[in-house]
Design a protein around this motif. Structure first.
Motif, PDB file in Angstrom:
ATOM      1  N   GLY A 147      20.211  31.779 -11.899  1.00 33.54           N
ATOM      2  CA  GLY A 147      20.387  33.202 -11.645  1.00 33.54           C
ATOM      3  C   GLY A 147      19.306  34.019 -12.315  1.00 33.54           C
ATOM      4  O   GLY A 147      18.453  33.500 -13.044  1.00 33.54           O
ATOM      5  N   GLY A 148      19.343  35.315 -12.099  1.00 29.78           N
ATOM      6  CA  GLY A 148      18.399  36.220 -12.728  1.00 29.78           C
ATOM      7  C   GLY A 148      16.978  36.012 -12.222  1.00 29.78           C
ATOM      8  O   GLY A 148      16.736  35.671 -11.062  1.00 29.78           O
ATOM      9  N   GLU A 149      16.044  36.187 -13.139  1.00 30.34           N
ATOM     10  CA  GLU A 149      14.631  36.068 -12.784  1.00 30.34           C
ATOM     11  C   GLU A 149      14.281  34.663 -12.329  1.00 30.34           C
ATOM     12  O   GLU A 149      13.417  34.477 -11.457  1.00 30.34           O
ATOM     13  CB  GLU A 149      13.769  36.461 -13.976  1.00 30.34           C
ATOM     14  N   VAL A 150      14.939  33.662 -12.916  1.00 31.33           N
ATOM     15  CA  VAL A 150      14.634  32.280 -12.541  1.00 31.33           C
ATOM     16  C   VAL A 150      14.907  32.056 -11.061  1.00 31.33           C
ATOM     17  O   VAL A 150      14.134  31.387 -10.358  1.00 31.33           O
ATOM     18  CB  VAL A 150      15.457  31.307 -13.408  1.00 31.33           C
ATOM     19  N   ALA A 151      16.013  32.608 -10.568  1.00 23.94           N
ATOM     20  CA  ALA A 151      16.381  32.389  -9.169  1.00 23.94           C
ATOM     21  C   ALA A 151      15.358  32.976  -8.208  1.00 23.94           C
ATOM     22  O   ALA A 151      15.181  32.460  -7.098  1.00 23.94           O
ATOM     23  CB  ALA A 151      17.762  32.980  -8.894  1.00 23.94           C
ATOM     24  N   THR A 152      14.669  34.035  -8.623  1.00 25.05           N
ATOM     25  CA  THR A 152      13.680  34.656  -7.737  1.00 25.05           C
ATOM     26  C   THR A 152      12.457  33.772  -7.534  1.00 25.05           C
ATOM     27  O   THR A 152      11.723  33.940  -6.553  1.00 25.05           O
ATOM     28  CB  THR A 152      13.238  36.010  -8.307  1.00 25.05           C
ATOM     29  N   HIS A 153      12.203  32.833  -8.436  1.00 21.57           N
ATOM     30  CA  HIS A 153      11.062  31.934  -8.316  1.00 21.57           C
ATOM     31  C   HIS A 153      11.427  30.620  -7.613  1.00 21.57           C
ATOM     32  O   HIS A 153      10.530  29.812  -7.343  1.00 21.57           O
ATOM     33  CB  HIS A 153      10.488  31.623  -9.695  1.00 21.57           C
ATOM     34  N   LEU A 154      12.706  30.416  -7.346  1.00 18.41           N
ATOM     35  CA  LEU A 154      13.152  29.199  -6.682  1.00 18.41           C
ATOM     36  C   LEU A 154      13.612  29.581  -5.283  1.00 18.41           C
ATOM     37  O   LEU A 154      14.668  30.183  -5.107  1.00 18.41           O
ATOM     38  CB  LEU A 154      14.294  28.548  -7.469  1.00 18.41           C
ATOM     39  N   VAL A 159      20.533  23.862  -7.942  1.00 15.24           N
ATOM     40  CA  VAL A 159      21.725  23.812  -8.793  1.00 15.24           C
ATOM     41  C   VAL A 159      21.286  23.610 -10.236  1.00 15.24           C
ATOM     42  O   VAL A 159      20.241  23.017 -10.509  1.00 15.24           O
ATOM     43  CB  VAL A 159      22.676  22.675  -8.369  1.00 15.24           C
ATOM     44  N   SER A 160      22.083  24.134 -11.147  1.00 18.74           N
ATOM     45  CA  SER A 160      21.845  23.931 -12.580  1.00 18.74           C
ATOM     46  C   SER A 160      22.584  22.679 -13.026  1.00 18.74           C
ATOM     47  O   SER A 160      23.765  22.500 -12.708  1.00 18.74           O
ATOM     48  CB  SER A 160      22.327  25.144 -13.383  1.00 18.74           C
ATOM     49  N   LEU A 161      21.891  21.816 -13.756  1.00 23.95           N
ATOM     50  CA  LEU A 161      22.445  20.526 -14.147  1.00 23.95           C
ATOM     51  C   LEU A 161      22.345  20.332 -15.655  1.00 23.95           C
ATOM     52  O   LEU A 161      21.395  20.792 -16.287  1.00 23.95           O
ATOM     53  CB  LEU A 161      21.700  19.379 -13.456  1.00 23.95           C
ATOM     54  N   TYR A 162      23.350  19.662 -16.191  1.00 24.23           N
ATOM     55  CA  TYR A 162      23.314  19.218 -17.584  1.00 24.23           C
ATOM     56  C   TYR A 162      23.271  17.699 -17.600  1.00 24.23           C
ATOM     57  O   TYR A 162      24.179  17.040 -17.090  1.00 24.23           O
ATOM     58  CB  TYR A 162      24.535  19.715 -18.358  1.00 24.23           C
ATOM     59  N   VAL A 163      22.204  17.148 -18.190  1.00 25.10           N
ATOM     60  CA  VAL A 163      22.037  15.700 -18.286  1.00 25.10           C
ATOM     61  C   VAL A 163      22.376  15.283 -19.715  1.00 25.10           C
ATOM     62  O   VAL A 163      21.610  15.574 -20.641  1.00 25.10           O
ATOM     63  CB  VAL A 163      20.604  15.277 -17.927  1.00 25.10           C
ATOM     64  N   PHE A 173      19.976  17.594 -21.752  1.00 24.61           N
ATOM     65  CA  PHE A 173      18.878  18.359 -21.178  1.00 24.61           C
ATOM     66  C   PHE A 173      19.406  19.234 -20.049  1.00 24.61           C
ATOM     67  O   PHE A 173      20.330  18.851 -19.327  1.00 24.61           O
ATOM     68  CB  PHE A 173      17.786  17.420 -20.642  1.00 24.61           C
ATOM     69  N   PHE A 174      18.785  20.401 -19.901  1.00 24.90           N
ATOM     70  CA  PHE A 174      19.142  21.340 -18.844  1.00 24.90           C
ATOM     71  C   PHE A 174      18.075  21.293 -17.757  1.00 24.90           C
ATOM     72  O   PHE A 174      16.883  21.467 -18.035  1.00 24.90           O
ATOM     73  CB  PHE A 174      19.263  22.754 -19.419  1.00 24.90           C
ATOM     74  N   LEU A 175      18.511  21.025 -16.532  1.00 25.95           N
ATOM     75  CA  LEU A 175      17.586  20.916 -15.406  1.00 25.95           C
ATOM     76  C   LEU A 175      18.019  21.844 -14.283  1.00 25.95           C
ATOM     77  O   LEU A 175      19.205  22.167 -14.147  1.00 25.95           O
ATOM     78  CB  LEU A 175      17.541  19.476 -14.863  1.00 25.95           C
ATOM     79  N   MET A 176      17.058  22.259 -13.480  1.00 28.59           N
ATOM     80  CA  MET A 176      17.323  22.982 -12.238  1.00 28.59           C
ATOM     81  C   MET A 176      16.650  22.194 -11.115  1.00 28.59           C
ATOM     82  O   MET A 176      15.425  22.082 -11.086  1.00 28.59           O
ATOM     83  CB  MET A 176      16.792  24.406 -12.310  1.00 28.59           C
ATOM     84  N   ALA A 177      17.450  21.635 -10.239  1.00 27.04           N
ATOM     85  CA  ALA A 177      16.935  20.735  -9.208  1.00 27.04           C
ATOM     86  C   ALA A 177      17.384  21.209  -7.834  1.00 27.04           C
ATOM     87  O   ALA A 177      18.442  21.844  -7.693  1.00 27.04           O
ATOM     88  CB  ALA A 177      17.435  19.308  -9.451  1.00 27.04           C
ATOM     89  N   PRO A 178      16.593  20.904  -6.797  1.00 26.61           N
ATOM     90  CA  PRO A 178      17.031  21.238  -5.436  1.00 26.61           C
ATOM     91  C   PRO A 178      18.331  20.527  -5.094  1.00 26.61           C
ATOM     92  O   PRO A 178      18.527  19.352  -5.461  1.00 26.61           O
ATOM     93  CB  PRO A 178      15.875  20.733  -4.569  1.00 26.61           C
TER      94      PRO A 178
END
Length: 222
Positions: A147-154, A159-163, A173-178
């Motif tokens: 969300g926020g500014e990050v979402a505008t670049h994707l 989805v936001s993931l916790y590994v 680790f926190f990841l954002m993956a398609p």
């Protein structure tokens, strides 16, 4: 060689129980320590006659856990109604005006509301994702969407993931993956956590079958 097999079989029986008791004893000790600290603070402002009674309560094992559970229950009953919710809002507003405290409190509250709210979606789904490189797969947990500014670049659906790490899933680790690169799993979050903590030894059930694990019986057969 049979002696070694029997020792390993006995270890597999007693080790989980011993670790469980040790963890529970540690939690009990922490809660009792907090309870004793609160009693000491209260005793500093109470008369000497009351201090003797508090000293007796401080040595009752497990009383801190009972009082903590009771406090959580009563607090939950209080905030479940309109009056309690109004007081919580005033409390949040008060803490939100204190420098430094407001940053810590608001961050922790936002995370806890997201994780433990019945309407939240954090840690509601276990998935497979390629990490740390393509071709290597690991279990991750969906925590939401960017969300926020990050979402505008994707531009694609992410989805936001916790590994989690193994065997301690509290760090990770926190990841954002398609979303297209994520494979949903039918296993529950609890089953996925067991799989991660056991480093793949305790496999979740497939099609209703029992979990595959190293048991005392299998150890005696080797």
């Amino acid at each position: 060689m049979h002696v070694k097999k029997y020792i390993v079989a006995g270890l597999l029986v007693w080790l989980p129980l011993a670790i469980t008791i040790w963890v529970l004893a540690w939690i009990l000790g922490v809660l009792d320590g907090v309870f004793q600290a609160l009693l000491s603070a209260a005793g500093a402002v109470l008369p000497e006659s009351a201090q003797q009674g508090l000293a007796t309560l401080a040595h009752v094992p497990g009383l801190g856990v009972v009082l903590l559970v009771t406090l959580m229950f009563l607090t939950g009953m209080f905030v479940a109604n309109f009056v309690g919710q109004w007081w919580i809002k005033q409390w949040d507003r008060l803490l939100g005006q204190i420098p430094i405290v407001k940053s810590i409190y608001s961050s922790v509250k936002q995370v806890s509301d997201t994780l433990f709210s019945s309407s939240g979606q954090a840690f509601r789904e276990a998935v497979l994702v390629q990490y740390p490189r393509e071709g290597s797969w690991t279990i991750a947990f969906v925590t939401g969407r960017p969300g926020g500014e990050v979402a505008t670049h994707l531009h694609d659906d992410h989805v936001s993931l916790y590994v989690p790490t193994t065997p301690n899933p509290t760090s990770g680790f926190f990841l954002m993956a398609p979303r297209a690169d994520v494979k949903p799993l039918s296993m529950s979050v609890d089953e996925a956590l067991k799989y991660v903590i056991s480093m793949g030894v305790v496999s979740p059930p497939t099609n209703g079958s029992a979990p595959a694990a190293v048991t005392a019986t299998s150890a005696t057969r080797n």
